[in-house]
Scaffold this active site. Structure first.
Site, short mmCIF file in Angstrom:
data_model
loop_
_atom_site.label_atom_id
_atom_site.label_comp_id
_atom_site.label_asym_id
_atom_site.label_seq_id
_atom_site.Cartn_x
_atom_site.Cartn_y
_atom_site.Cartn_z
N ARG A 94 53.27 35.14 37.55
CA ARG A 94 51.93 35.54 37.74
C ARG A 94 51.82 37.03 38.12
O ARG A 94 51.16 37.37 38.87
CB ARG A 94 51.14 34.74 39.02
CG ARG A 94 51.11 33.12 38.83
CD ARG A 94 50.32 32.91 37.50
NE ARG A 94 50.44 31.61 37.37
CZ ARG A 94 51.32 30.87 36.50
NH1 ARG A 94 52.27 31.76 35.88
NH2 ARG A 94 51.66 29.66 36.62
N SER A 130 44.15 27.00 40.41
CA SER A 130 45.11 26.93 41.67
C SER A 130 44.59 28.44 42.66
O SER A 130 44.66 29.27 41.96
CB SER A 130 46.35 27.16 41.28
OG SER A 130 47.09 25.91 40.66
N GLU A 158 46.08 33.51 44.45
CA GLU A 158 46.52 33.61 42.77
C GLU A 158 45.43 34.12 42.29
O GLU A 158 45.36 35.16 41.62
CB GLU A 158 47.08 32.50 42.18
CG GLU A 158 47.31 32.39 40.73
CD GLU A 158 47.80 31.38 39.90
OE1 GLU A 158 48.54 30.60 40.64
OE2 GLU A 158 47.30 31.02 39.14
C1 LIG Z 1 40.39 25.03 35.77
C2 LIG Z 1 41.32 26.02 35.68
C3 LIG Z 1 42.76 25.74 35.56
C4 LIG Z 1 43.76 26.93 35.43
N1 LIG Z 1 45.07 26.82 35.33
C5 LIG Z 1 45.83 27.75 35.27
C6 LIG Z 1 47.34 27.68 34.94
O1 LIG Z 1 47.53 26.50 34.65
N2 LIG Z 1 48.01 28.55 34.84
C7 LIG Z 1 47.61 29.87 35.11
O2 LIG Z 1 48.31 30.81 35.04
N3 LIG Z 1 46.36 30.12 35.49
C8 LIG Z 1 45.23 29.17 35.58
N4 LIG Z 1 44.06 29.12 36.01
C9 LIG Z 1 43.91 30.72 36.15
C10 LIG Z 1 43.18 31.45 35.12
O3 LIG Z 1 42.85 30.84 33.86
C11 LIG Z 1 44.15 32.51 34.32
O4 LIG Z 1 44.53 33.47 35.11
C12 LIG Z 1 43.45 33.47 33.13
O5 LIG Z 1 44.33 34.07 32.53
C13 LIG Z 1 42.72 34.37 33.58
O6 LIG Z 1 41.95 35.07 32.41
P1 LIG Z 1 40.46 35.55 32.77
O7 LIG Z 1 40.32 36.06 31.25
O8 LIG Z 1 39.51 34.42 32.97
O9 LIG Z 1 40.55 36.76 33.57
P2 LIG Z 1 39.63 37.14 34.53
O10 LIG Z 1 39.29 36.06 35.73
O11 LIG Z 1 38.06 37.66 33.70
O12 LIG Z 1 40.10 38.32 35.15
C14 LIG Z 1 41.32 38.16 35.98
C15 LIG Z 1 42.16 39.45 36.17
O13 LIG Z 1 42.27 40.22 34.85
C16 LIG Z 1 41.99 41.55 34.70
N5 LIG Z 1 41.72 41.73 33.19
C17 LIG Z 1 41.23 40.76 32.49
N6 LIG Z 1 41.28 41.18 31.02
C18 LIG Z 1 41.88 42.45 31.30
C19 LIG Z 1 42.40 43.49 30.19
N7 LIG Z 1 41.93 43.35 29.07
N8 LIG Z 1 42.84 44.33 30.83
C20 LIG Z 1 43.32 44.59 32.09
N9 LIG Z 1 42.85 43.80 33.09
C21 LIG Z 1 42.37 42.72 32.49
C22 LIG Z 1 40.76 41.55 35.57
O14 LIG Z 1 40.49 42.75 35.75
C23 LIG Z 1 41.09 40.66 36.72
O15 LIG Z 1 41.92 41.46 37.61
C24 LIG Z 1 43.14 28.49 35.92
C25 LIG Z 1 41.61 28.58 35.92
C26 LIG Z 1 41.07 27.29 36.01
C27 LIG Z 1 39.60 27.62 36.29
#
Ligand SMILES: Cc1cc2nc3c(=O)[nH]c(=O)nc-3n(C[C@H](O)[C@H](O)[C@H](O)COP(=O)(O)OP(=O)(O)OC[C@H]3O[C@@H](n4cnc5c(N)ncnc54)[C@H](O)[C@@H]3O)c2cc1C
Length: 313
Positions: free
Chosen positions: A173, A224, A301
């Site tokens: 992560r 999570s 996380e």
């Molecule tokens: C129901 C559910 C299940 C999930 N299951 C998992 C799982 O199994 N495994 C897992 O790892 N995660 C899981 N997650 C967490 C989440 O989906 C991941 O962390 C996902 O990759 C975040 O992506 P996002 O686009 O939503 O990022 P955001 O939430 O929009 O941003 C997260 C971070 O990423 C940064 N960021 C985003 N895009 C960029 C970019 N282009 N450049 C630089 N920084 C950037 C942002 O500044 C922020 O700090 C889950 C979430 C939910 C709601």
């Protein structure tokens, strides 16, 4: 809340900027007040322009994408929030290049439909490809860093650079993007030959497993809440934080409209109108109980985002 910097100059430079846009609809937790300034970047060029304009005018900024790993302050954020949605994709010779705003699920399906293996374990993870690389998202022992070949970043010095897998220093992560302040514009992923039917069979099994463990899609949450604990003799080398939380009775905890999901002790759900402060208090209580019982300190996380202040990511 008002940011420092030359806000009116920034507004003049970014024509599509909106004032006071509510952020909660752009998150899976459905918490988040107004952004002083908000802009969507549906091309990587617009992302670059917005970030450079914010830097040059001294206005704090925050880049988000799918909003699935964020808990945003309901009091709102000062400064500029940039939501990255650029989603171009090019596939050739077991390699997919795509922009960071592409939905991860779209990428997972694209690879599976081509019979390319490597991302099938990530079926069902919400959010964008950029967000996934930022936090090295993954499941079932695989993470996106395992197949990341290279990326294009915008550095804090405003230069565009192509970087290889080493740059990201991927671990559980974590990627170097969390430390560097670099913005990821696009990424190239390398797959292995696989079989379309087998990949889809596996993905459907994973989706069914997730549907059993996770809240239904219309229950706001951020997945999570805490990271698992790295421990070599556990499955996939991790001791699930959810197991510890379950043992301390976390499933019965609730503060205001923020409660722990009754089937999964490491997921906080928003029962409707949960406040940022309630979620933080609940998370602190969960951490405290695990600390007292097991002497282990859980680490979030998810990422809290409150008053941008002087910090820009
Ligand atoms: C129901 C559910 C299940 C999930 N299951 C998992 C799982 O199994 N495994 C897992 O790892 N995660 C899981 N997650 C967490 C989440 O989906 C991941 O962390 C996902 O990759 C975040 O992506 P996002 O686009 O939503 O990022 P955001 O939430 O929009 O941003 C997260 C971070 O990423 C940064 N960021 C985003 N895009 C960029 C970019 N282009 N450049 C630089 N920084 C950037 C942002 O500044 C922020 O700090 C889950 C979430 C939910 C709601």
């Amino acid at each position: 809340m008002r940011a420092g910097g030359r806000v009116s100059e920034l507004k003049a430079r970014l024509r599509a900027v909106r004032e006071g846009a509510l952020l909660y609809p752009f998150t899976t937790m459905k918490v988040g007040g107004p952004a002083e300034l908000y802009v969507e970047a549906d091309t990587s060029q617009k992302l670059v322009e917005a970030v450079i304009a914010a830097r040059e005018t001294g206005v704090p900024y925050f880049v988000m994408a799918g909003g699935s790993n964020l808990v945003i302050d309901d009091a709102g954020l000062s400064g500029l929030v940039i939501r990255y949605t650029a989603s171009n994709l090019v596939a050739d010779n077991l390699t997919i290049g795509c922009e960071g705003g592409l939905e991860l699920w779209a990428l997972v399906q694209e690879a599976a439909n081509r019979g390319w293996a490597g991302l099938e374990n990530s079926a069902g993870i919400p959010g964008s490809v950029g967000g996934a690389v930022f936090g090295n998202a993954g499941a079932f022992g695989h993470s996106i860093g395992d197949i990341t070949e290279s990326g294009i970043i915008l550095t804090p010095a405003n230069s565009l650079e192509t970087v290889g897998n080493d740059y990201f220093r991927f671990r559980y992560r974590h990627s170097y993007l969390k430390e560097s302040g670099d913005i990821l514009l696009s990424v190239k992923l390398k797959f292995k030959p696989g079989n379309k039917e087998e990949l889809w069979k596996k993905m459907k099994e994973i989706l069914a497993l997730r549907a059993e463990k996770h809240p239904p899609h219309d229950w706001p949450c951020a997945g999570s809440f805490f990271k698992n604990i790295e421990k070599a003799d556990e499955p996939y080398g991790k001791l699930a934080a959810g197991i510890l939380l379950d043992k301390v009775g976390a499933k019965n905890l609730r503060i205001g409209q923020a409660g722990v999901y009754f089937k999964h002790a490491n997921i906080i759900v928003n029962h409707g109108g949960a406040r940022f402060a309630d979620i933080r208090r609940l998370a602190n209580l969960m951490r405290q109980k695990v600390q007292e019982e097991f002497g282990i300190t859980l680490e979030e996380e998810i990422r809290y985002v409150d008053g941008l202040g002087s910090r820009s990511v």
